[in-house]
Design a protein around this motif. Structure first.
Motif, PDB file in Angstrom:
ATOM      1  N   LYS A  31       0.827  -1.271   0.168  1.00 18.43           N
ATOM      2  CA  LYS A  31      -0.010  -0.039  -0.040  1.00 18.43           C
ATOM      3  C   LYS A  31       0.923   1.184  -0.166  1.00 18.43           C
ATOM      4  CE  LYS A  31      -3.874  -2.492   2.425  1.00 18.43           C
ATOM      5  NZ  LYS A  31      -4.717  -2.397   1.177  1.00 18.43           N
ATOM      6  N   ARG A  32       0.359   2.179  -0.850  1.00 14.04           N
ATOM      7  CA  ARG A  32       1.451   3.460  -0.928  1.00 14.04           C
ATOM      8  C   ARG A  32       0.579   4.563  -0.049  1.00 14.04           C
ATOM      9  NH1 ARG A  32      -0.083   2.688  -7.051  1.00 14.04           N
ATOM     10  NH2 ARG A  32      -1.812   2.012  -5.932  1.00 14.04           N
TER      11      ARG A  32
ATOM     12  N   ILE B 171      -3.314  13.962 -11.659  1.00 15.36           N
ATOM     13  CA  ILE B 171      -3.894  13.451 -10.466  1.00 15.36           C
ATOM     14  C   ILE B 171      -2.967  12.581  -9.620  1.00 15.36           C
ATOM     15  CG2 ILE B 171      -5.743  11.653  -9.914  1.00 15.36           C
ATOM     16  CD1 ILE B 171      -6.718  14.149 -11.384  1.00 15.36           C
ATOM     17  N   ASP B 172      -2.803  13.104  -8.354  1.00 13.02           N
ATOM     18  CA  ASP B 172      -1.974  12.160  -7.455  1.00 13.02           C
ATOM     19  C   ASP B 172      -2.752  11.224  -6.619  1.00 13.02           C
ATOM     20  OD1 ASP B 172       0.083  13.587  -8.434  1.00 13.02           O
ATOM     21  OD2 ASP B 172       0.026  15.278  -6.873  1.00 13.02           O
ATOM     22  N   VAL B 173      -3.905  11.336  -6.632  1.00 10.61           N
ATOM     23  CA  VAL B 173      -4.880  10.451  -5.778  1.00 10.61           C
ATOM     24  C   VAL B 173      -6.254  10.308  -6.099  1.00 10.61           C
ATOM     25  CG1 VAL B 173      -5.762  12.103  -4.041  1.00 10.61           C
ATOM     26  CG2 VAL B 173      -5.462   9.946  -3.306  1.00 10.61           C
ATOM     27  N   ILE B 174      -6.753   9.165  -5.986  1.00  9.01           N
ATOM     28  CA  ILE B 174      -8.053   8.705  -6.754  1.00  9.01           C
ATOM     29  C   ILE B 174      -8.796   8.315  -5.454  1.00  9.01           C
ATOM     30  CG2 ILE B 174      -9.393   7.397  -8.246  1.00  9.01           C
ATOM     31  CD1 ILE B 174      -6.730   7.245 -10.042  1.00  9.01           C
TER      32      ILE B 174
ATOM     33  N   THR C  38      -1.633   5.140  -9.343  1.00  7.60           N
ATOM     34  CA  THR C  38      -1.781   6.003  -8.736  1.00  7.60           C
ATOM     35  C   THR C  38      -2.542   5.714  -7.187  1.00  7.60           C
ATOM     36  OG1 THR C  38      -2.473   7.433 -10.512  1.00  7.60           O
ATOM     37  CG2 THR C  38      -3.196   8.451  -8.457  1.00  7.60           C
ATOM     38  N   PRO C  39      -2.267   6.032  -5.952  1.00  5.53           N
ATOM     39  CA  PRO C  39      -2.894   5.801  -4.852  1.00  5.53           C
ATOM     40  C   PRO C  39      -4.487   6.044  -4.899  1.00  5.53           C
ATOM     41  CG  PRO C  39      -1.011   7.077  -4.291  1.00  5.53           C
ATOM     42  CD  PRO C  39      -1.112   7.401  -5.686  1.00  5.53           C
TER      43      PRO C  39
ATOM     44  N   ARG D  65      -8.558   3.128   3.331  1.00  3.22           N
ATOM     45  CA  ARG D  65      -9.629   2.862   3.523  1.00  3.22           C
ATOM     46  C   ARG D  65     -10.550   3.725   4.410  1.00  3.22           C
ATOM     47  NH1 ARG D  65     -13.301   0.602   7.938  1.00  3.22           N
ATOM     48  NH2 ARG D  65     -15.366   0.188   6.840  1.00  3.22           N
ATOM     49  N   CYS D  66     -11.426   4.401   3.836  1.00  2.00           N
ATOM     50  CA  CYS D  66     -12.093   5.384   4.801  1.00  2.00           C
ATOM     51  C   CYS D  66     -13.530   4.786   5.162  1.00  2.00           C
ATOM     52  CB  CYS D  66     -12.204   6.798   3.924  1.00  2.00           C
ATOM     53  SG  CYS D  66     -10.625   7.614   3.610  1.00  2.00           S
TER      54      CYS D  66
END
Length: 423
Positions: free
Chosen positions: A146-147, A212-215, A244-245, A266-267
């Protein structure tokens, strides 16, 4: 038809050629004969379309493979479709018993179902659990793969349903925490048969965008069937392969689809995702202010410490009066110089006195003093021409030149008389 085009179980007809082709009806009939000899099979898939018009004895279904872009048409009696409990709806997973059928008129292949079973919640959960174990065994849930999310992403990609509460929660919280955040929103289906392919397409699009740095993949809560797309194997593998993370914000706290385990973060809810992907500008401003104050205090403390150190150094004798030691050394040098001069003069005086005494003794004992009392030194030249002191009258004869040295000079004389003894 040639042997290469002959279906298994049929014999080729050598009579077909460009001059003697088969009619379309013949080819269609032979294909139908071959397909109708196939037995019935049990098929599992996801319903993407249900068409059961009132007054029509036949219902038309579209059965899709949830892990691949493959679908087939299924026909069944309308009464059979309506007898399934609970009633089937698009996106439902089913298992049906059907026989391949070829329709001559349209030249299409479909499945004719005589039994349809809806996959129950227990079976769905069991399948998800089996997939969970498979993905875990492959290391897709491992923490080391995981990044870490960037502290402040240049761009944020959001995949969610159109005009959904999840979209609103993410946007509101991101903008509230960091107003300058750049978001790119791609709306997709988040349940049903089209959810997985649309989400995968959106994921591929955002992953290919260098800005895009995060999705974030977000969806509100729902039933187990509603959240099934987020436990799809193809989607989980696509998220794991993304460069991409990816943040998973699916449902509520108790909802844990497989996507939560594969994603880099995970949110619990879409609202939580909005708080996790960007920092709070107020908190960061306060942190910057605190760090600035700490740096100012540290710098002032260091300057004060160095100032005290300099003051201590300046108060030391060597720096308080830097010319004093030099002057003292100069005085010592002058004192030693004077002592040396006096010692040298004393030594010279003593030596001069001793020299005068020696000179006086030499003067008193030397021939010059004797000559000064009236004596003279008479010299003559011998046969070799060398001067010799005359010690006896017998050494010279009459007419011999003489050299007479007295106290104040030298005179010359000549022997005139011979030897006279006693004179």
């Amino acid at each position: 038809m040639s042997d290469a085009a002959t279906p298994p179980g049929t014999s080729s007809n050598a009579g077909t050629s460009a001059e003697h082709p088969w009619p379309v009806r013949t080819v269609a009939r032979k294909i139908a004969d071959w397909i109708h000899r196939l037995g019935a099979v049990w098929v599992e898939g996801q319903l993407t379309q249900i068409s059961a018009r009132s007054g029509n004895q036949t219902a038309f279904l579209t059965l899709r493979d949830p892990s691949a872009d493959v679908s087939m048409t299924v026909t069944c009696p309308t009464r059979l479709l309506r007898s399934v409990e609970p009633p089937l709806r698009e996106g439902a997973s089913v298992v049906l018993h059907a026989k391949p059928t070829f329709f001559l008129g349209r030249g299409t292949l479909s499945l004719r179902a005589n039994e349809i079973r809806a996959v129950g919640i227990g079976e769905l959960l069991a399948r998800i659990e089996r997939l969970r174990k498979l993905l875990a065994a492959e290391g897709m849930f491992a923490a080391e793969r995981k990044r870490k999310l960037p502290f402040l992403p240049r761009g944020i990609g959001l995949i969610t349903g159109r005009a959904s509460a999840a979209e609103r929660d993410v946007l509101v919280n991101v903008k509230a925490r960091w107003p300058a955040a750049a978001l790119t929103v791609l709306n997709t289906a988040v349940q049903g048969a089209q959810a997985v392919p649309q989400i995968r397409t959106a994921l591929s699009t955002l992953d290919a965008d260098p800005g895009i740095d995060v999705i974030v993949i977000a969806r509100g809560g729902g039933s187990v069937e509603d959240l099934l797309p987020f436990s799809d194997e193809a989607l989980c593998r696509a998220v794991a392969a993304a460069g991409t993370p990816v943040v998973s914000a699916i449902g509520h706290e108790p909802d844990t689809p497989l996507l939560d385990h594969v994603a880099d973060l995970r949110c619990s809810t879409p609202t939580d995702a909005g708080k996790r992907v960007v920092p709070d500008v107020k908190e960061e401003s306060e942190r910057v202010r605190q760090l600035r104050d700490r740096a100012r205090r540290a710098l002032h403390g260091w300057v004060d410490t160095q100032a005290r150190l300099l003051e201590q150094l300046r108060s030391r004798p060597a720096l308080a009066d830097p010319l004093g030691p030099v002057q003292r050394r100069a005085d010592e040098v002058a004192l030693h110089l004077e002592r040396g001069r006096r010692a040298m003069l004393g030594k010279l005086g003593n030596e001069q006195t001793a020299l005068a005494a020696v000179r006086d003794r030499l003067t008193s004992l030397g021939p010059s003093a004797t000559l000064a009392r009236g004596y003279a030194v008479v010299q003559y030249s011998d046969e070799s021409g060398n001067l010799r002191v005359l010690r006896s009258v017998s050494e010279v004869a009459a007419g011999t030149p003489l050299r007479v040295r007295v106290a104040d000079g030298v005179t010359h004389a000549t022997v005139t008389d011979g030897y006279e003894e006693g004179t």
